[in-house]
Write a protein that holds these residues in place. Sequence first.
Motif, PDB file in Angstrom:
ATOM      1  N   PRO A 109      25.612  53.413 -25.539  1.00 39.58           N
ATOM      2  CA  PRO A 109      24.916  53.747 -24.308  1.00 39.58           C
ATOM      3  C   PRO A 109      25.870  54.214 -23.207  1.00 39.58           C
ATOM      4  O   PRO A 109      27.090  54.185 -23.369  1.00 39.58           O
ATOM      5  N   TRP A 110      25.243  54.592 -22.080  1.00 38.32           N
ATOM      6  CA  TRP A 110      25.976  54.885 -20.862  1.00 38.32           C
ATOM      7  C   TRP A 110      25.008  54.632 -19.700  1.00 38.32           C
ATOM      8  O   TRP A 110      23.833  54.338 -19.947  1.00 38.32           O
ATOM      9  N   ILE A 111      25.501  54.677 -18.475  1.00 40.66           N
ATOM     10  CA  ILE A 111      24.619  54.417 -17.340  1.00 40.66           C
ATOM     11  C   ILE A 111      24.849  55.446 -16.239  1.00 40.66           C
ATOM     12  O   ILE A 111      25.892  56.102 -16.185  1.00 40.66           O
ATOM     13  N   THR A 112      23.839  55.575 -15.387  1.00 40.67           N
ATOM     14  CA  THR A 112      24.028  56.233 -14.103  1.00 40.67           C
ATOM     15  C   THR A 112      23.695  55.203 -13.030  1.00 40.67           C
ATOM     16  O   THR A 112      22.744  54.430 -13.170  1.00 40.67           O
ATOM     17  N   LEU A 113      24.494  55.205 -11.988  1.00 42.34           N
ATOM     18  CA  LEU A 113      24.307  54.253 -10.891  1.00 42.34           C
ATOM     19  C   LEU A 113      24.676  54.939  -9.592  1.00 42.34           C
ATOM     20  O   LEU A 113      25.831  55.321  -9.389  1.00 42.34           O
ATOM     21  N   ASN A 114      23.692  55.133  -8.747  1.00 45.80           N
ATOM     22  CA  ASN A 114      23.906  55.809  -7.459  1.00 45.80           C
ATOM     23  C   ASN A 114      24.587  57.169  -7.637  1.00 45.80           C
ATOM     24  O   ASN A 114      25.477  57.552  -6.885  1.00 45.80           O
ATOM     25  N   GLY A 115      24.176  57.880  -8.684  1.00 51.82           N
ATOM     26  CA  GLY A 115      24.709  59.215  -8.935  1.00 51.82           C
ATOM     27  C   GLY A 115      25.979  59.244  -9.758  1.00 51.82           C
ATOM     28  O   GLY A 115      26.408  60.318 -10.189  1.00 51.82           O
ATOM     29  N   GLU A 116      26.596  58.089 -10.009  1.00 57.18           N
ATOM     30  CA  GLU A 116      27.826  58.033 -10.807  1.00 57.18           C
ATOM     31  C   GLU A 116      27.489  57.789 -12.268  1.00 57.18           C
ATOM     32  O   GLU A 116      26.605  56.985 -12.583  1.00 57.18           O
ATOM     33  N   GLU A 117      28.201  58.477 -13.157  1.00 53.43           N
ATOM     34  CA  GLU A 117      28.002  58.300 -14.583  1.00 53.43           C
ATOM     35  C   GLU A 117      29.155  57.488 -15.165  1.00 53.43           C
ATOM     36  O   GLU A 117      30.324  57.817 -14.952  1.00 53.43           O
ATOM     37  N   ILE A 118      28.816  56.425 -15.893  1.00 54.67           N
ATOM     38  CA  ILE A 118      29.829  55.550 -16.504  1.00 54.67           C
ATOM     39  C   ILE A 118      29.485  55.402 -17.977  1.00 54.67           C
ATOM     40  O   ILE A 118      28.351  55.054 -18.329  1.00 54.67           O
ATOM     41  N   ALA A 119      30.450  55.656 -18.853  1.00 54.19           N
ATOM     42  CA  ALA A 119      30.226  55.602 -20.290  1.00 54.19           C
ATOM     43  C   ALA A 119      31.058  54.493 -20.930  1.00 54.19           C
ATOM     44  O   ALA A 119      32.011  53.987 -20.330  1.00 54.19           O
ATOM     45  N   ASP A 120      30.671  54.134 -22.149  1.00 54.90           N
ATOM     46  CA  ASP A 120      31.276  53.088 -22.977  1.00 54.90           C
ATOM     47  C   ASP A 120      30.769  51.721 -22.512  1.00 54.90           C
ATOM     48  O   ASP A 120      30.984  51.319 -21.356  1.00 54.90           O
ATOM     49  N   SER A 121      30.091  51.012 -23.403  1.00 52.31           N
ATOM     50  CA  SER A 121      29.431  49.760 -23.025  1.00 52.31           C
ATOM     51  C   SER A 121      30.391  48.751 -22.402  1.00 52.31           C
ATOM     52  O   SER A 121      30.048  48.071 -21.427  1.00 52.31           O
ATOM     53  N   GLN A 122      31.615  48.657 -22.934  1.00 50.54           N
ATOM     54  CA  GLN A 122      32.558  47.683 -22.393  1.00 50.54           C
ATOM     55  C   GLN A 122      33.028  48.078 -20.993  1.00 50.54           C
ATOM     56  O   GLN A 122      33.110  47.237 -20.093  1.00 50.54           O
ATOM     57  N   LEU A 123      33.317  49.356 -20.797  1.00 50.92           N
ATOM     58  CA  LEU A 123      33.737  49.823 -19.483  1.00 50.92           C
ATOM     59  C   LEU A 123      32.608  49.698 -18.463  1.00 50.92           C
ATOM     60  O   LEU A 123      32.849  49.414 -17.286  1.00 50.92           O
TER      61      LEU A 123
END
Length: 300
Positions: A109-123
Amino acid sequence: MNTITVEALRAWSSDGLQWLLKRPRQVIFAVAVAALVTAKMRHASARRERRKRWAKIGKDVVVLHGFPRGRLTPNTSPFVIKLETYLRLAKITYVFDDAEPIGPKGQSPWITLNGEEIADSQLVMEALAKKYDKNLTSWLPKEEQAIALAFNLMMTEHITWGLRVWRYVIDRGEQLRKCSKLDSLSEYIVYSLFPYIMKRRTWVQGMGRHKEKEVEEMLRQDIAALSHYLGRKPFLMGDRPCEVDCTLFGYTSQILWNYNGSPYVKMVREDYPNLEAHHNRMRTLLYPDWDELCLGAAGE
């Protein structure tokens, strides 16, 4: 005048057709390029629209991107379940979205949060722990934090590849196809292309170079280590669940529900039953809506 114009157009059309017929490769190439450019433009447009939609969800609300819901589990990826379980355990508000399961690093998976994209579940978990002050392992002594980290890496870097050997090389995606709700194209990819791709990847990684029984024994040792350390404790590191329990739950969810016919089901259920008890404990604690999530995916 009109006659001349019509005749000229006819002549031009005829000459143009002859030119095209003499250059089939150039024509095919031009059509392919045009189709590719059109597809990329549509993809970019859809991508922009999705991000606009996600931005409207709300400030500080995590958008969890992953593969579609499974028929028997909330997801067929241990990494997606790991991250979703962490979000629930940490009580972080989130919404699930499967419109774009593959993130900027080519992972899910990955996420978006307040317009920021963050990848890798551990990160993602590390980033969220800092933002929301939700480090769920901080209460442990440093020595036990090190043990939790080692177990986490054993699962994500070793058990992962062993399970991929069974899912894609031995079973050739059959169980994955049965426990997923896929359209015809996705089913073709899972059933026909993924086994070929993953077989090559497991070979490059190294796990795929071993015999089936050798891989099974390697994973038995890993699973036994988890079981022995868990012992009679309710959670892996003691009386409270932490990040490594989210990871363990992600893997036991896959084995118990999505690996029918594999030797690992017997290991968890019969040889090391405290791991199944751990799974049930986490599921009861964090997934009161488990059946709804799964039944919704199955369309029942």
